[in-house]
Design an enzyme around this catalytic site. Structure first.
Site, mmCIF file in Angstrom:
data_model
loop_
_atom_site.group_PDB
_atom_site.id
_atom_site.type_symbol
_atom_site.label_atom_id
_atom_site.label_comp_id
_atom_site.label_asym_id
_atom_site.label_seq_id
_atom_site.Cartn_x
_atom_site.Cartn_y
_atom_site.Cartn_z
ATOM 1 N N GLU A 420 -10.969 -33.595 13.161
ATOM 2 C CA GLU A 420 -9.923 -33.186 14.232
ATOM 3 C C GLU A 420 -10.113 -31.570 14.453
ATOM 4 O O GLU A 420 -9.986 -30.661 13.717
ATOM 5 C CB GLU A 420 -8.489 -33.343 13.626
ATOM 6 C CG GLU A 420 -7.332 -32.834 14.205
ATOM 7 C CD GLU A 420 -6.114 -32.739 13.356
ATOM 8 O OE1 GLU A 420 -6.075 -33.200 12.346
ATOM 9 O OE2 GLU A 420 -5.089 -32.614 14.058
ATOM 10 N N ASP A 493 -5.884 -33.131 9.411
ATOM 11 C CA ASP A 493 -5.059 -31.865 8.822
ATOM 12 C C ASP A 493 -4.043 -32.611 7.945
ATOM 13 O O ASP A 493 -3.687 -33.884 8.414
ATOM 14 C CB ASP A 493 -4.310 -31.116 9.840
ATOM 15 C CG ASP A 493 -5.225 -30.134 10.383
ATOM 16 O OD1 ASP A 493 -6.295 -29.810 9.925
ATOM 17 O OD2 ASP A 493 -4.895 -29.447 11.528
ATOM 18 N N ASP A 495 -1.116 -32.774 7.753
ATOM 19 C CA ASP A 495 0.204 -32.673 8.379
ATOM 20 C C ASP A 495 0.555 -33.795 9.513
ATOM 21 O O ASP A 495 -0.293 -34.567 9.322
ATOM 22 C CB ASP A 495 0.430 -31.284 9.093
ATOM 23 C CG ASP A 495 -0.505 -31.142 10.548
ATOM 24 O OD1 ASP A 495 -1.151 -32.404 10.719
ATOM 25 O OD2 ASP A 495 -0.581 -30.378 11.009
ATOM 26 N N ASP A 497 0.898 -34.425 12.572
ATOM 27 C CA ASP A 497 -0.055 -34.525 13.712
ATOM 28 C C ASP A 497 -1.331 -35.172 13.270
ATOM 29 O O ASP A 497 -1.821 -36.130 13.859
ATOM 30 C CB ASP A 497 -0.565 -33.133 14.363
ATOM 31 C CG ASP A 497 0.491 -32.978 15.429
ATOM 32 O OD1 ASP A 497 1.317 -33.605 15.737
ATOM 33 O OD2 ASP A 497 0.608 -31.542 15.667
#
Ligand code: 0RA
Length: 628
Positions: A420, A493, A495, A497
């Site tokens: 990403e 990541d 997180d 997102d």
């Protein structure tokens, strides 16, 4: 004399189970532990299937024991004539004891589970069975396949009945184990939907959480909940059922404006992931009846071709639930229903049910047919476009420019990291071992694959670059032999997102490249969440629990850095923690439970943005550990 002989055989049988547990419950990992619960549960569900039980409670105790209680008839307590032991003892110590009490009209024998509750006894360090029957309560204890006590009457209680089984999986067999609560929750909810009106309670003492499932609407309510975030073509699910020659069939359907098809089928409460004759019967009838109605109302014109099954099923969510006296399960994972007689029963039920529905709801029928015509058009257009594209040979031959390929050309032992963001992609490119690791950075948002047709997906730059990098081709041109890498590793990541992008990518693979998942080619990289510096030593932590544990042990202050994104790690850190095969943690993605996956995907991909955000927040742990 027969008593003695039987006793010896019992000991030998259960000893065999302990020697080769895998043969009976598949594995001695977490799945095996869950299998023990399923096995006990199946007996209670069998009582519900014959209408003798309407309440089941499963408790996971703080000390890791499990209790399953039902209000069924209770295991027989009288002495079994042939065996010279009580019914309870027969059931708990004889392999496949189900056959000894063959007056059940539905059962899961020969199915996924169905090895019998004696296997649970054999593989438990301790087990207690209590039966409430004929106004009295009885108890018997067991351990590792042997009985510890005789069946004793412990008190009398009127107006109650049922069976209570408590056990603790044997650490000698399973080592240290943990229960998969999300999976158990899902299964219990599924069972409550499949057995209309049955109340199922799950108590998790450790977390002090109790969940209760009961659905008066049964599978109709199930389909409604699976499609609650969809744009629907009709307000209520279509539902029909019938009982014929001892076979029970019920079907619930919802047509939606999405492009994928979700079909879930069950036989005697077992999820038949590989389909079978009930599914074939359903598909045949849906195609035939929809064409027949479309022609008779002239929605389908003379010049039009007949609608294909898959065009009609585009956007359809369907549940097919059957019960039959002697189910035969076939296929690789024994989840394909083999009974030939069920095809005709389901075909007939579907045909009659749909005809009646179409006649009573002409507007809905028209919208279903028009949507199918639209799907057929899109399919033909996509086919033409693909032909053209192949002529140009552009799409399939030149590798995407941003792919940093590995030097090794043989697919064996190579890896493609899908990363990403450009900055993380940059780090990964410097960090990698270029001999066998290739990096493909993704830019921006990828298309929501649940909501778009394949032809549209192929126009998406990011998805197109994944497909060309993989080299497999798509749809009719897919060939797993052409895979350019052995592993595809999704690295996002740690997180929300990241979880979202990962879920989008998984949907993309799940919907279009399921063989890659089936054959274990898709992985999720696990970047650490924290770095802890104490003096000169550095340590990385991948979960909040691990960090908390470390902090508790140390007591002194340590400096903790939280990694928000992959981009925050320098190439060396990224290599050490996430990419070096010696240290990294990879999660293999597998399609174990299409229903669970689809559940997740439809919430994740549905049009309700808030529902999706909340779901990701609540389940971020589950998404990382996604069992799909
Ligand atoms: C054998 C025969 C009958 C019921 C059961 C076993 C039975 C087993 C379990 C295990 C957990 N819950 C259970 N409930 C029932 C039939 C009994 C009869 O005909 O009365």
């Amino acid at each position: 004399m027969t008593y003695k002989a039987d006793q010896i055989k019992v000991l030998e049988d259960l000893e065999a189970v302990r020697k080769r547990p895998g043969m009976y419950i598949g594995s001695t990992g977490q799945q095996g532990v869950m299998h023990l619960i399923d096995e006990v549960l199946d007996n209670s569900i069998d009582e519900a299937l014959v209408g003798e039980c309407d309440e089941i409670e499963v408790t996971i105790h703080e000390d890791e024991k499990v209790t399953v209680i039902d209000n069924g008839r209770g295991i027989p307590v009288d002495t079994h004539a042939e065996k010279g032991m009580s019914g309870v003892e027969v059931v708990m110590t004889t392999l496949h004891a189900g056959g000894k009490f063959d007056h059940k009209s539905y059962k899961v024998s020969g199915g996924l589970h169905g090895v019998g509750v004696s296997v649970v006894n054999a593989l438990s360090e301790w087990m207690r069975v209590e039966v409430q029957r004929d106004g009295s309560r009885y108890r018997q204890d067991f351990a590792r396949g042997d009985s510890l006590t005789e069946l004793e009457k412990i008190n009398t209680r009127k107006n109650a009945r049922g069976t209570q089984v408590t056990f603790i999986p044997d650490e000698e067999i399973f080592g240290e184990f943990e229960y998969d609560l999300p999976k158990l929750t899902h299964r219990l909810r599924e069972l409550a939907y499949l057995n209309k009106g049955l109340k199922i309670k799950l108590v998790n003492e450790d977390a002090d959480v109790t969940k209760s499932f009961r659905y008066e609407g049964g599978i109709k309510e199930y389909v409604a909940s699976l499609t609650e975030n969809e744009e629907r073509l009709h307000p209520d699910p279509i539902y029909f059922k019938k009982e014929e020659d001892g076979n029970f069939v019920e079907i619930a359907l919802q047509f939606n404006k999405k492009y994928s098809e979700s079909q879930f089928s069950f036989a005697n409460n077992i999820n038949t992931q590989e389909g079978g004759n009930h599914v074939t019967g359903f598909k045949t009838a849906l195609t035939k009846m929809t064409n027949k109605y479309g022609r008779s109302k002239k929605i389908l014109k003379k010049k039009d071709d007949n609608l294909r099954g898959r065009d009609i099923r585009e956007g359809l969510t369907a549940i097919i639930n059957v019960r039959l006296p002697e189910p035969e399960f076939e296929g690789q994972t024994k989840t394909k229903l083999g009974n030939p007689e069920i095809r005709e029963v389901v075909r007939k039920v579907t045909s009659e049910g749909l005809e009646e529905y179409y006649n009573n709801n002409p507007k809905v029928a028209r919208s279903i047919i028009e949507k199918s015509i639209e799907a057929a058009r899109a399919r033909n257009a996509a086919k033409k476009a693909r032909k053209l594209a192949r002529k140009n040979a552009l799409i399939s031959t030149s590798l995407p420019g941003k792919l940093a390929d590995c030097t090794q050309r043989k697919a064996e032992d190579t890896e493609l990291y899908i990363v990403e963001g450009d900055s993380a992609g940059g780090s990964a490119k410097s960090a990698r071992d270029r001999g066998f690791q290739a990096i493909l950075p993704l830019r921006g948002k990828i298309l929501n694959v649940e909501k778009s047709r394949m032809s549209k997906q192929l126009e998406n730059k990011e998805l197109k670059s994944i497909i060309t990098a993989m080299g497999t081709g798509v749809q009719d041109h897919f060939s797993i032999e052409k895979m350019r890498y052995e592993k595809i590793i999704i690295m996002t990541d740690a997180d929300i997102d990241g979880a979202h992008i990962r879920a989008l990518l998984l949907t993309f693979f799940y919907r279009n490249f399921q063989p890659l998942i089936d054959e274990g080619h898709i992985f999720i990289a696990q970047p650490p969440l924290y770095k802890v510096q104490s003096g000169k030593s550095k340590k990385y932590f991948y979960t909040d629990e691990a960090l908390a544990e470390y902090r508790d042990e140390r007591k002194t202050k340590v400096s903790v850095q939280r990694f928000k994104g992959l981009g925050e790690m320098n190439p060396t850190q990224l290599w050490d923690t996430t990419m070096n095969p010696e240290n990294r943690i990879l999660k293999k993605v597998s399609v174990k439970d299409a229903l669970q996956a689809d559940d997740l995907f439809s919430t994740l991909m549905g049009s309700d943005v808030n529902a999706r955000k909340n779901f990701i927040k609540e389940n971020s742990n589950q998404i990382t550990n996604l069992d799909i």
